[in-house]
Write a protein that holds these residues in place. Structure first.
Motif, PDB file in Angstrom:
ATOM      1  N   LEU B 238      -7.802 -22.313   8.719  1.00 37.96           N
ATOM      2  CA  LEU B 238      -8.264 -20.954   8.420  1.00 37.96           C
ATOM      3  C   LEU B 238      -7.198 -20.138   7.699  1.00 37.96           C
ATOM      4  CD1 LEU B 238     -10.075 -20.104  11.774  1.00 37.96           C
ATOM      5  CD2 LEU B 238     -11.154 -20.475   9.554  1.00 37.96           C
ATOM      6  N   LEU B 243      -8.672 -23.119   2.655  1.00 37.09           N
ATOM      7  CA  LEU B 243      -9.901 -22.501   3.135  1.00 37.09           C
ATOM      8  C   LEU B 243     -10.894 -22.286   1.986  1.00 37.09           C
ATOM      9  CD1 LEU B 243     -11.370 -21.266   5.563  1.00 37.09           C
ATOM     10  CD2 LEU B 243     -10.337 -19.067   4.966  1.00 37.09           C
ATOM     11  N   PRO B 271     -13.058 -18.066   2.174  1.00 34.12           N
ATOM     12  CA  PRO B 271     -13.744 -19.361   2.210  1.00 34.12           C
ATOM     13  C   PRO B 271     -14.693 -19.484   1.016  1.00 34.12           C
ATOM     14  CG  PRO B 271     -14.646 -17.881   3.878  1.00 34.12           C
ATOM     15  CD  PRO B 271     -13.467 -17.173   3.266  1.00 34.12           C
TER      16      PRO B 271
END
Ligand code: SF4
Ligand code: SF4
Lengths: 380, 545
Positions: B238, B243, B271
């Motif tokens: 993360l 990501l 993301p």
């Protein structure tokens, strides 16, 4: 493969000279058809009034002609001039051509209050109505264009012979822009509507090539709900509609056309001064990306003409001329036949990134590269 | 005749001949090393002492008629719970090619597998062997003579796709010139590694996939993305620059989202997208299910739950009563969490109602795509009946949705992603391009990548498919370090890269003869043909024979 020839000159010239240019490239086409677009018209036996719409098409039977007259009358069009071609019927393969139409009308008085765009829309809708009427009656009425200062001729057969059959060598019609294309359709059935050039609201294109992305593009344009985005008897018709969409609906500069049909690759966009805008434009117009080998020649209402290439430059096109007079042809010999007395060292072969624009003053070629800054957008 | 009572028989008694996979063991080759019995994930192999009678004719009445020989042999357990799953691990470890499973098409096991009262469950895939519909679609609009052929090896090809809400061109120009918000759009490779959770996959598998994906992006320039499935993402990922290659999934259990939300301030990049899972092709109507075998310490921490408990996600998002609400609440709150810079889209099971979902998304300016997962999709754990017989095949579902969008002129605005059986027989590019030409903007593939990148043993003949109970013989879907250390993440990464390289080449080999190189041929249905009139009519493609 087919061949294209285009000439634009400040002084009107005979379309037959362009057909002679086509003849010079005769090894490159099969002679299955001819399409002509004339713009900036000059008739020897009629003084054309600027702004009057001109209808081009074919009434295949007397009844069709009759219906056509009724439709035009009921809409309030007044017939000002009916050009009678001196047709040599024996030289024309097709036997069901009652009358070739090239008529100048006066616009319905009811349209006087309309804006220029609205008049254009009405003209297009009228053309579509005529087309539909023909289709509903066994295809007995064909309408190619209905627009001020534009005439179109389409017929099946060998281009030069069609020109002779229509008596185009008698100089009764001249124009400042003339497009000629020498082949019927590549992939779909022979149909007059499938013959280049294609026309919509003053915008016209003709193409030498094959558009392999035709179906998704057609699906997208058809879904726009714009009444003129129809037909598609030819995979090349979408080029005209995309040019119309980019310039008239999106109101982007002519140069944006190239960015829509053959967008730059990511790394090229990264280095472009308007890369961010163009990348977004590529995404939103993704369904309009053309594919396959194509040289597209376009004509706009103000008599600007243009040439663009596919993204891999898989089709030939040659531009040459001199101030006041320019020609584009698929082959050098075509340009030679169209404008023999030019400085050949200044001929230009557009490459994959180029858009060649010949502005209405026809003084010089504008060779615009896709890597260059776009005009206007930045100002906006 | 022996009376029936003296035979140990009850309704569920099975003989090896009744099982779906039979062990063939050649005692003449066996060296009794015992490796097969040790490796067998379901403990079906018994290495036991056995006694054999050696009859002989004796004339001398003081001797017994027969003697007995004791030997060590391998036998197959016929208990329902310990039947052979055909994984072939035994033959892989056998030094002497002495043992291996053989498929038995006329098994009786299927009638007894409900012993104990439970319905049959498994992981893996739908059991439907043979060529799928997608395997039968071919590409036949070849550019011949009218067109100089493209050279797949020499010419440049553009085949990436877009994930995100794409504006109508008029609106884009208007917003761009007035400096308004433009929805986020990602340019990605159209083959996405479909959502498989960090709990379903072993840490080694997950790491291998991510390494491979990063290499594809950073070294090869192939912008591959992968989706997490429900259950979060390891914190180091993360907070890492990787990501951006990851689609985070939120599903009805919201597992893992505490960690994700807490990590937002420390994220180095956004993301790739957020996938909201409403349904899954393999088990429509069910939420995710991570069985207790797989809830290890690490998984428990990521998901914020105790170790060793079953983790069933509810069948629906509890806060939702309607698609309108789901669109409004979930899509908008997820968009907001990333400042409207990350595409958010729902994933649904293939269904005759997919079009209504789609039409709802069309009207929501934040909905970025629709992902439809067909009946041939895979899963870590599901009921047999869900896997085999519940759901909608993907091809016609995608086609209907695409044509519906075309009618509205919206086909460029909401990309449809398709999944469920892409590459189930290995023809991943054929299957994916068929779906793309039917109208999908890209595909998700899960089982294929497990098979190709990690050697998953599953097949449509119900081979292996024990992904649900944590004993995966390849270490792909196990959380037991003793098992998953069999899988070297570097090897997986290497195979991921090889797989995507070969996919990219094959994509070009299909596009070149079709005369396409400038853009992915989405909706190019004129290129498709199938030798099945009904299917051709249904999909509005050409019937060829
Ligand atoms: S094939 Fe797999 S399940 Fe069957 S006996 Fe061999 S190791 Fe065990
Ligand atoms: S090898 Fe592992 S992942 Fe593949 S089917 Fe077997 S248990 Fe499932």
């Amino acid at each position: 493969m087919c061949r294209l020839a285009m000439k634009t000159a400040s002084k009107p010239f005979s379309p037959f000279s362009v057909l002679e240019g086509m003849e010079a490239m005769q090894e490159g086409y099969d002679g299955s058809g001819l399409g002509l677009l004339l713009r900036g018209l000059d008739f020897t036996d009629y003084k054309y009034q600027a702004g009057d719409p001109i209808l081009s098409g074919i009434a295949h039977t007397p009844e069709a002609l009759h219906r056509l007259n009724n439709i035009m009358e009921s809409k309030g069009f007044e017939l000002n001039y009916d050009h009678e071609f001196e047709v040599t019927r024996s030289m024309i393969e097709a036997k069901d051509r009652h009358k070739y139409l090239l008529r100048a009308y006066k616009k319905p008085a009811a349209w006087d209050s309309l804006s220029e765009d609205e008049v254009g829309r009405e003209l297009m809708l009228t053309r579509l109505e005529l087309r539909k009427n023909g289709e509903e009656n066994g295809g007995d009425l064909t309408a190619f264009s209905l627009w001020p200062d534009v005439a179109m001729i389409k017929e099946v057969g060998w281009p030069l012979e069609i020109g002779q059959a229509f008596g185009l060598n008698n100089d009764r019609i001249k124009s400042r822009v003339c497009f000629a294309q020498g082949r019927q359709n590549t992939n779909y059935g022979i149909n007059l509507y499938a013959c280049h050039p294609f026309f919509i609201e003053g915008v016209a294109t003709m193409t030498n090539g094959e558009n392999t992305a035709f179906v998704p593009i057609k699906d997208w344009l058809s879904g726009k709900g714009f009444p003129g985005y129809m037909g598609y008897q030819s995979d090349s018709e979408v080029f005209a509609h995309i040019l119309h969409y980019v310039t008239k609906q999106l109101k982007l500069p002519l140069q944006a056309y190239k960015h829509v049909i053959t967008p730059l690759a990511n790394k090229e966009l990264a280095a472009h001064p308007q890369g961010d805008f163009l990348r977004g434009l590529r995404d939103v117009c993704r369904r309009l990306i053309i594919d396959g080998p194509n040289a597209v020649i376009g004509s706009l209402p103000d008599e600007t003409t243009m040439v663009v290439m596919d993204a891999k430059k898989l089709r030939p096109a040659m531009v040459g001329g001199k101030p006041g007079e320019w020609a584009v042809a698929s082959e050098m010999c075509g340009v030679d036949a169209l404008i023999p007395d030019r400085d050949r060292s200044k001929d230009f072969q557009p490459m994959r990134q180029h858009t060649i624009i010949i502005p209405p003053d026809r003084q010089e070629l504008e060779i615009w590269s896709q890597f260059d800054q776009l005009p206007l957008i930045q100002a906006a | 005749m022996v009376s029936i009572r003296s035979i140990a028989s009850h309704p569920s008694s099975l003989s090896p001949n009744d099982l779906p996979w039979k062990i063939v063991h050649r005692e003449d080759r066996c060296t009794l090393c015992g490796k097969c019995a040790a490796v067998c994930p379901v403990n079906t192999l018994k290495l036991t002492y056995m006694r054999k009678r050696m009859p002989k004719i004796v004339l001398n009445s003081t001797e017994r008629g027969s003697s007995y020989k004791t030997f060590v042999g391998i036998r197959q357990n016929t208990d329902v719970g310990r039947r052979c799953i055909g994984c072939g691990s035994c033959s892989m470890v056998c030094p002497n090619e002495a043992i291996g499973p053989v498929h038995n098409a006329s098994d009786r096991y299927r009638f007894q597998a409900t012993a104990g009262g439970g319905a049959i469950t498994r992981g893996g895939r739908r059991n439907e062997p043979g060529a799928s519909l997608l395997d039968r679609i071919i590409f036949n609009r070849i550019s011949m003579l009218t067109d100089p052929a493209l050279d797949a090896g020499r010419h440049e090809f553009t085949y990436n796709t877009l994930l995100g809400r794409v504006l109508p061109p008029e609106e884009y120009v208007r917003r761009k010139l007035s400096g308004e918000w433009i929805p986020p759009v990602r340019e990605i490779f159209p083959f996405v590694i479909g959502s498989m959770s960090f709990g379903a996959l072993s840490p080694n598998m997950w790491l291998g996939l991510l390494q491979g994906v990063a290499y594809c992006n950073e070294v090869l320039g192939i912008p591959v993305v992968m989706a997490t499935g429900e259950g979060g993402c390891p914190p180091w990922v993360l907070k890492s620059p990787f990501l951006k290659y990851i689609i985070l999934q939120i599903a009805s259990g919201y597992f893992g989202w505490d960690e994700i939300i807490r990590a937002i301030p420390e994220m180095q990049c956004d993301p790739a997208a957020i996938e909201i899972k409403y349904g899954q092709g393999a088990k429509p109507g069910d939420g995710g299910l991570l069985m207790w075998f797989k809830v290890s310490k690490l998984i428990a921490r990521l998901r914020g739950v105790p170790e060793g408990v079953d983790l069933p996600s509810p069948p629906v998002h509890q806060t939702l009563y309607s698609i309108e609400e789901s669109v409004m609440k979930m899509i908008q709150s997820m968009s907001m969490a990333w400042n409207f810079k990350v595409p958010v889209y729902p994933k649904i099971s293939g269904s005759t109602s997919a079009k209504s979902v789609l039409n709802n998304l069309v009207r929501n300016p934040y909905a970025s795509a629709l992902m439809i997962d067909g009946i041939d999709g895979g899963t870590g754990a599901a009921y047999d009946i869900s896997l085999n017989a519940t759901g909608h095949p993907i091809a016609s579902n995608v086609r209907d949705c695409y044509l519906d969008l075309c009618k509205q002129g919206k086909q460029n605005e909401i990309p449809i992603f398709a999944a469920g059986g892409v590459g189930k027989n290995g023809n991943v590019v054929q299957n994916a391009l068929a779906l793309i030409m039917l109208g999908a903007s890209g595909v998700h593939m899960g089982k294929f990548i497990m098979q190709s990148a990690a050697g998953c043993l599953g097949s449509e003949q119900n081979r292996c498919n024990v992904c649900n109970i944590g004993v995966c013989p390849k270490g792909i879907t196990s959380q037991n370090p003793k098992i998953y250390r069999r899988l070297d993440p570097d090897d997986v990464a290497q195979r991921v890269v090889e797989t995507f390289q070969s996919i990219a080449t094959e994509v070009k080999k299909v596009m070149a003869p079709l005369g396409r190189s400038q853009s992915l041929p989405i909706g190019m249905s004129d290129a498709l043909g199938i030798a099945d009139k009904d299917a051709a009519d249904r999909l509005s493609i050409r019937y060829v024979c």
